[in-house]
Design an enzyme around this catalytic site. Structure first.
Site, PDB file in Angstrom:
ATOM      1  CB  VAL A  36      -0.958  -0.001   1.208  1.00  0.00           C
ATOM      2  CG1 VAL A  36      -1.719   1.326   1.281  1.00  0.00           C
ATOM      3  CG2 VAL A  36      -1.931  -1.162   1.105  1.00  0.00           C
ATOM      4  CG  ASP A 206       1.965  15.379 -45.173  1.00  0.00           C
ATOM      5  OD1 ASP A 206       1.942  16.490 -45.734  1.00  0.00           O
ATOM      6  OD2 ASP A 206       2.982  14.903 -44.652  1.00  0.00           O
ATOM      7  CE  LYS A 228      -7.254  19.252 -52.941  1.00  0.00           C
ATOM      8  NZ  LYS A 228      -8.723  19.083 -52.754  1.00  0.00           N
ATOM      9  N   GLY A 260       2.822   8.443 -40.600  1.00  0.00           N
ATOM     10  CA  GLY A 260       3.994   7.803 -40.009  1.00  0.00           C
ATOM     11  C   GLY A 260       4.624   8.645 -38.936  1.00  0.00           C
ATOM     12  CG  ASP A 261       8.667   9.488 -36.442  1.00  0.00           C
ATOM     13  OD1 ASP A 261       8.331   9.401 -35.253  1.00  0.00           O
ATOM     14  OD2 ASP A 261       9.627  10.179 -36.831  1.00  0.00           O
ATOM     15  N   GLY A 372      -1.711  -0.030 -45.850  1.00  0.00           N
ATOM     16  CA  GLY A 372      -1.588  -0.772 -44.610  1.00  0.00           C
ATOM     17  C   GLY A 372      -2.304  -0.145 -43.438  1.00  0.00           C
TER      18      GLY A 372
END
Length: 417
Positions: A36, A206, A228, A260-261, A372
């Site tokens: 605890v 994106d 655009k 993605g990254d 994917g």
């Protein structure tokens, strides 16, 4: 009514009165060094309390807290008077008589006391607590701690992922965030990325970002399709950089949402450098890279014991013979691990030829995973020798991740998503 009425806690239908204790620099006594205490001490330490632990023994984790000076440990059992000058007491020993005696002392000194063994005998209860970006959530549901924890988790998760809208009404500092949105499934964005989206004034997105998330944004948020943005005399990336700078200087909170990254072929560093050149700070929120998540979603491990001890990620947006290519295809052909190619669908024929020419076996298996992690995901298998024809006849289109190596044959036939 008598001035010193018996305030001994009794079972009551009255709800607890919630309050936030400011314990920084104030004495807190914890009795018992078991599990605890191990769970409760970190929050008391974070609150800045001056903590005295009284217990003849403690768990290894609690021992470390004492060794590092986060708490003071008196290695003996509780004695009358130990709670003097305490603002708050946590009673958590395994001895019922000790707990009762300490609780009685706390009652006499009017010190708020939590008891792990008997909530009804306590004068305070510990709520299920969670935190998210400066907000503390504390939940009490009477005598049902599991329900308290479940409610807390739901609220904290909602605040973190933006599904619970809690806009700040006081002045806040505008920000620019480069957010990795993950491979496409909106559930695969990080909780921090989703929260920043919920706080944004402007989102520059994106095409490969998780588009479904944009539908969840409040109507006042300006969503700009990066594809655009008018380029004029600027290249595409320069125009995007300028849009980020313009909206940031206007005092807006801006999110640059990427697939993605941001730093894995996402040009995130170019944008961060452009902002820094204008004196604009930004935060980078990493995203799940498609280089590992898309193969995984298709049942392909990029590494596998006894098969591949390394994997290499390369960009295939320029062909091997192109003078702009920075990839050493000859060296890649000699590797025995997994090769993951991003942005290479239209160049895969030339890439396969180069790998074979440098010694890679023509029968090396590969898989192309299109769209994917989305509902449109499909996997097409081939070999280095057949991939060009397979892409043509199967009409494989970007975005697709290409995985080359023996790991392609290792996955189960079907994964449950």
């Amino acid at each position: 009514m008598a001035e010193h009425a018996d305030h001994t806690a009794q079972p009551s239908t009255h709800p607890a009165y919630p309050v936030g204790l400011r314990l920084a620099g104030r004495r807190v006594v914890v009795l018992g060094g078991g599990q605890v205490a191990q769970r409760r001490l970190p929050a008391l330490i974070a609150a800045g309390a001056d903590i005295t632990l009284i217990s003849p023994s403690a768990t290894p984790s609690v021992d470390v807290m004492a060794e590092t000076g986060e708490i003071t440990w008196i290695r003996r059992r509780y004695e009358e008077g130990d709670l003097a000058d305490a603002w708050y007491v946590l009673v958590a020993t395994t001895d019922a008589a000790t707990n009762a005696a300490a609780s009685a002392e706390a009652e006499r000194s009017r010190t708020w006391c939590v008891r792990s063994d008997d909530a009804e005998a306590a004068t305070a209860w510990t709520p299920a607590t969670g935190r998210s970006e400066g907000v503390t959530v504390a939940v009490l549901t009477g005598h049902d701690p599991r329900r308290s924890a479940a409610v807390r988790d739901a609220i904290v998760e909602g605040l973190r992922d933006g599904s619970i809208a809690a806009p700040q009404h006081r002045a806040r500092t505008p920000f620019v965030a480069l957010v990795g949105g993950g491979p496409g499934d909106p559930d695969l964005i990080t909780v921090r990325g989703r929260r920043l989206l919920a706080e944004a004034d402007v989102v520059i997105a994106d095409r490969l970002g998780p588009r479904d998330l944009l539908d969840e944004l409040p109507p006042h948020v300006e969503v700009i399709d990066a594809a655009k943005i008018p380029y004029g005399r600027f290249m595409a990336q320069e125009a995007i950089n300028n849009a980020l700078i313009e909206h940031a200087k206007a005092g807006k909170s801006v999110v640059r949402l990427k697939g993605g990254d941001p730093f894995v072929f996402g040009r995130g560093m170019e944008e961060a450098q452009a902002l820094a050149a204008e004196g604009i700070a930004c935060t980078v929120v990493p995203g799940i890279s498609s280089s590992i998540s898309v193969p995984g979603a298709a049942g392909i491990p990029v590494t596998h014991r006894g098969v591949a001890h390394e994997f290499t990620v390369v960009s295939g947006h320029v062909a091997p013979e192109d003078p702009r290519s920075l990839v050493d295809w000859a060296s890649l052909a000699k590797l025995t691990g997994t090769l993951v190619i991003l942005m290479g669908v239209d160049k895969i024929g030339k890439i396969a030829e180069a790998l074979i020419a440098h010694g890679k076996a023509p029968e090396t298996p590969l898989a192309l995973v299109q769209e994917g992690t989305t509902a449109a995901q499909r996997r097409v298998d081939a070999t280095l020798a057949t991939v060009a024809e397979t892409v043509r006849t199967q009409e494989v289109r970007p975005p697709a991740v290409i995985v080359i190596g023996e790991v392609v044959t290792e996955g189960p036939d079907r994964l449950v998503s």
